[in-house]
Design a protein around this motif. Structure first.
Motif, PDB file in Angstrom:
ATOM      1  N   ARG A 184       4.127  -3.764  -8.253  1.00 20.58           N
ATOM      2  CA  ARG A 184       3.065  -3.546  -7.276  1.00 20.58           C
ATOM      3  C   ARG A 184       2.882  -2.060  -6.975  1.00 20.58           C
ATOM      4  O   ARG A 184       3.831  -1.369  -6.611  1.00 20.58           O
ATOM      5  CB  ARG A 184       3.379  -4.294  -5.969  1.00 20.58           C
ATOM      6  N   THR A 185       1.672  -1.577  -7.138  1.00 21.25           N
ATOM      7  CA  THR A 185       1.346  -0.181  -6.856  1.00 21.25           C
ATOM      8  C   THR A 185       1.342   0.072  -5.354  1.00 21.25           C
ATOM      9  O   THR A 185       0.697  -0.660  -4.588  1.00 21.25           O
ATOM     10  CB  THR A 185      -0.031   0.179  -7.435  1.00 21.25           C
ATOM     11  N   ARG A 186       2.053   1.121  -4.969  1.00 22.20           N
ATOM     12  CA  ARG A 186       2.074   1.565  -3.577  1.00 22.20           C
ATOM     13  C   ARG A 186       1.467   2.966  -3.515  1.00 22.20           C
ATOM     14  O   ARG A 186       1.827   3.845  -4.308  1.00 22.20           O
ATOM     15  CB  ARG A 186       3.499   1.595  -3.023  1.00 22.20           C
ATOM     16  N   VAL A 187       0.529   3.160  -2.619  1.00 21.84           N
ATOM     17  CA  VAL A 187      -0.183   4.428  -2.484  1.00 21.84           C
ATOM     18  C   VAL A 187       0.373   5.170  -1.273  1.00 21.84           C
ATOM     19  O   VAL A 187       0.368   4.645  -0.149  1.00 21.84           O
ATOM     20  CB  VAL A 187      -1.695   4.198  -2.317  1.00 21.84           C
ATOM     21  N   LYS A 188       0.844   6.397  -1.506  1.00 19.23           N
ATOM     22  CA  LYS A 188       1.352   7.222  -0.411  1.00 19.23           C
ATOM     23  C   LYS A 188       0.203   8.023   0.177  1.00 19.23           C
ATOM     24  O   LYS A 188      -0.517   8.719  -0.539  1.00 19.23           O
ATOM     25  CB  LYS A 188       2.435   8.175  -0.928  1.00 19.23           C
ATOM     26  N   THR A 189       0.024   7.920   1.482  1.00 18.55           N
ATOM     27  CA  THR A 189      -1.015   8.672   2.187  1.00 18.55           C
ATOM     28  C   THR A 189      -0.400   9.325   3.423  1.00 18.55           C
ATOM     29  O   THR A 189       0.712   8.996   3.841  1.00 18.55           O
ATOM     30  CB  THR A 189      -2.184   7.768   2.621  1.00 18.55           C
TER      31      THR A 189
ATOM     32  N   LEU B  30       0.292   2.338   1.566  1.00 15.25           N
ATOM     33  CA  LEU B  30      -0.629   1.209   1.490  1.00 15.25           C
ATOM     34  C   LEU B  30      -0.424   0.480   0.170  1.00 15.25           C
ATOM     35  O   LEU B  30      -0.168   1.117  -0.856  1.00 15.25           O
ATOM     36  CB  LEU B  30      -2.086   1.684   1.565  1.00 15.25           C
ATOM     37  N   ALA B  31      -0.527  -0.829   0.202  1.00 17.25           N
ATOM     38  CA  ALA B  31      -0.650  -1.572  -1.050  1.00 17.25           C
ATOM     39  C   ALA B  31      -1.958  -1.166  -1.712  1.00 17.25           C
ATOM     40  O   ALA B  31      -2.920  -0.774  -1.030  1.00 17.25           O
ATOM     41  CB  ALA B  31      -0.634  -3.077  -0.785  1.00 17.25           C
ATOM     42  N   PHE B  32      -2.009  -1.231  -3.039  1.00 20.54           N
ATOM     43  CA  PHE B  32      -3.172  -0.664  -3.726  1.00 20.54           C
ATOM     44  C   PHE B  32      -4.475  -1.285  -3.252  1.00 20.54           C
ATOM     45  O   PHE B  32      -5.458  -0.569  -3.012  1.00 20.54           O
ATOM     46  CB  PHE B  32      -3.049  -0.827  -5.244  1.00 20.54           C
TER      47      PHE B  32
ATOM     48  N   TYR C  95      -5.636   0.072  -0.015  1.00 15.40           N
ATOM     49  CA  TYR C  95      -6.238   1.401  -0.192  1.00 15.40           C
ATOM     50  C   TYR C  95      -7.616   1.302  -0.842  1.00 15.40           C
ATOM     51  O   TYR C  95      -8.593   1.893  -0.366  1.00 15.40           O
ATOM     52  CB  TYR C  95      -5.319   2.275  -1.042  1.00 15.40           C
ATOM     53  N   PHE C  96      -7.702   0.538  -1.907  1.00 15.28           N
ATOM     54  CA  PHE C  96      -8.884   0.545  -2.763  1.00 15.28           C
ATOM     55  C   PHE C  96     -10.054  -0.223  -2.138  1.00 15.28           C
ATOM     56  O   PHE C  96     -11.195   0.242  -2.171  1.00 15.28           O
ATOM     57  CB  PHE C  96      -8.515  -0.065  -4.116  1.00 15.28           C
ATOM     58  N   VAL C  97      -9.770  -1.386  -1.576  1.00 12.28           N
ATOM     59  CA  VAL C  97     -10.846  -2.248  -1.077  1.00 12.28           C
ATOM     60  C   VAL C  97     -10.970  -2.156   0.442  1.00 12.28           C
ATOM     61  O   VAL C  97     -12.042  -1.835   0.964  1.00 12.28           O
ATOM     62  CB  VAL C  97     -10.610  -3.715  -1.512  1.00 12.28           C
ATOM     63  N   ARG C  98      -9.869  -2.426   1.145  1.00 15.16           N
ATOM     64  CA  ARG C  98      -9.969  -2.446   2.612  1.00 15.16           C
ATOM     65  C   ARG C  98     -10.323  -1.076   3.165  1.00 15.16           C
ATOM     66  O   ARG C  98     -11.202  -0.939   4.029  1.00 15.16           O
ATOM     67  CB  ARG C  98      -8.660  -2.946   3.225  1.00 15.16           C
ATOM     68  N   GLU C  99      -9.650  -0.035   2.675  1.00 16.34           N
ATOM     69  CA  GLU C  99      -9.893   1.320   3.160  1.00 16.34           C
ATOM     70  C   GLU C  99     -10.918   2.077   2.320  1.00 16.34           C
ATOM     71  O   GLU C  99     -11.240   3.232   2.612  1.00 16.34           O
ATOM     72  CB  GLU C  99      -8.584   2.114   3.202  1.00 16.34           C
TER      73      GLU C  99
ATOM     74  N   GLY D 275       0.556  10.493  -3.495  1.00 18.17           N
ATOM     75  CA  GLY D 275       1.361  10.061  -4.637  1.00 18.17           C
ATOM     76  C   GLY D 275       1.365   8.551  -4.743  1.00 18.17           C
ATOM     77  O   GLY D 275       0.760   7.843  -3.920  1.00 18.17           O
ATOM     78  N   PHE D 276       2.046   8.063  -5.756  1.00 22.43           N
ATOM     79  CA  PHE D 276       2.104   6.631  -6.023  1.00 22.43           C
ATOM     80  C   PHE D 276       3.509   6.277  -6.498  1.00 22.43           C
ATOM     81  O   PHE D 276       4.226   7.102  -7.049  1.00 22.43           O
ATOM     82  CB  PHE D 276       1.124   6.234  -7.142  1.00 22.43           C
ATOM     83  N   TYR D 277       3.872   5.031  -6.283  1.00 20.73           N
ATOM     84  CA  TYR D 277       5.021   4.495  -7.001  1.00 20.73           C
ATOM     85  C   TYR D 277       4.785   3.015  -7.238  1.00 20.73           C
ATOM     86  O   TYR D 277       3.889   2.412  -6.629  1.00 20.73           O
ATOM     87  CB  TYR D 277       6.341   4.761  -6.268  1.00 20.73           C
ATOM     88  N   PHE D 278       5.558   2.451  -8.138  1.00 22.73           N
ATOM     89  CA  PHE D 278       5.333   1.091  -8.590  1.00 22.73           C
ATOM     90  C   PHE D 278       6.561   0.244  -8.277  1.00 22.73           C
ATOM     91  O   PHE D 278       7.559   0.289  -8.995  1.00 22.73           O
ATOM     92  CB  PHE D 278       5.005   1.080 -10.082  1.00 22.73           C
TER      93      PHE D 278
END
Length: 331
Positions: A147-152, A157-159, A162-166, A174-177
């Motif tokens: 699962r992609t995790r987006v650092k803000t 945030l779960a991807f 980040y991508f749809v809700r936000e 950054g990112f980690y998986f």
């Protein structure tokens, strides 16, 4: 990289794809290659559980595209969709930030039901493709949860959050998986990477950070790609400083990476043998050549089916050239 191979065996092509942009080239490849020649591996780090259902956005985008069922205006989802379930959810105060069409819901219901019964994501994907008439092989990158995790600045945030809700508004740091270290590549994919029949590995024009990187970071994958006799070719998702689809250019700017095709090529680094860039970025060809990569400049913006087929044909021709050159000892 050792670039030798048994050229008498049938050519097999491997394509790595994210969602909309990757699916366009995957369709072009499917139009010019027989089902037994083409294997498409899709990113599953975007997968998540929503409303109790397992959602696989990139797998489904590629699958619907290959089945000619996709919403061609949006690039994702199904054509002729209705939204009665979401409207009813809204009336009941339910969670509707990730909208699932009525027909699309059936895919997620069947997938979730079969996974709960103990089937693997690979077997479920094969079943769904068969039911929808998809002849070419489509595989998830792994049957294990990644699962992609987006650092803000505001936290992780779960991807899909980040991508749809936000709507990609938060600046990324950054990112980690999550789960990547213990996940195993889908076995057919790994076998193909290690096969002498493989003639090319094509990284479709998908987001390098959140669509392609999860695939490359799976254990054994990068080493197998580098060891393969097949040339590895990436098609730039950045054209004239912009992402054709999605937030790749925005992410690059926020990560202090130039939003250029050159930066994408450099990001993939020595994994690549060749790089395809758009005509509008022809001025970058020399600096990409200086990275030690062969380059090909062609129109890469795919608005029509003919565009998809033309790009696929050009990429395959480029792969043939690199393969022939490697056999001749020129690379």
């Amino acid at each position: 990289m050792n670039k030798s191979n048994n050229i008498d065996k049938p050519k097999k092509i491997l394509a790595l794809s994210g969602g909309v942009g990757g699916a366009k080239l995957a369709l072009g490849l499917a139009k010019v290659l027989a089902p037994e020649q083409l294997t498409i591996v899709a990113n599953t780090a975007d997968d998540f559980t929503h409303l109790g259902l397992t959602i696989s956005p990139d797998l489904d985008t590629v699958m619907y595209t290959l089945a000619d069922l996709n919403n061609k205006e949006l690039g994702w989802g199904l054509a002729n969709e209705s939204w009665q379930a979401m409207d009813a959810m809204s009336a009941l105060g339910g969670d509707t930030w990730f909208r699932l069409g009525d027909r699309d819901l059936a895919t997620h219901l069947v997938r979730s039901q079969q996974l709960a019964a103990g089937e693997s994501l690979s077997s479920v994907t094969t079943y769904l493709c068969h039911r929808l008439g998809v002849k070419h092989t489509l595989l998830p990158m792994t049957d294990d949860p990644v699962r992609t995790r987006v650092k803000t600045a505001g936290g992780e945030l779960a991807f899909q959050e980040y991508f749809v809700r936000e709507q990609c508004r938060p600046a990324v740091q950054g990112f980690y998986f999550a789960g990547i270290d213990s996940a195993q590549p889908q076995p057919q994919w790994l076998d193909l990477l290690q096969s002498e029949d493989l003639a090319a590995i094509i990284i479709c024009p998908s987001n390098p950070f959140v669509s392609v990187d999860p695939m490359l970071q799976l254990p054994q994958v990068r080493a197998a790609m580098k060891a393969s006799a097949a040339p590895v070719i990436a098609v730039s998702p950045i054209v004239a400083g912009l992402a054709i689809k999605g937030p790749a250019a925005k992410m690059m700017t926020e990560l202090a990476i130039p939003a250029t095709a050159t930066a994408v090529a450099a990001y993939y680094g020595d994994l690549l043998d060749g790089f395809v860039l758009d005509q509008s970025d022809q001025s970058l060809q020399t600096e990409i050549d200086q990275l030690g990569l062969a380059t090909k400049v062609v129109p890469t913006i795919m608005k029509t089916l003919d565009d998809r087929i033309d790009l696929a044909t050009a990429v395959l021709s480029f792969a043939d050239q690199l393969f022939t050159d490697s056999i001749a000892g020129k690379h």
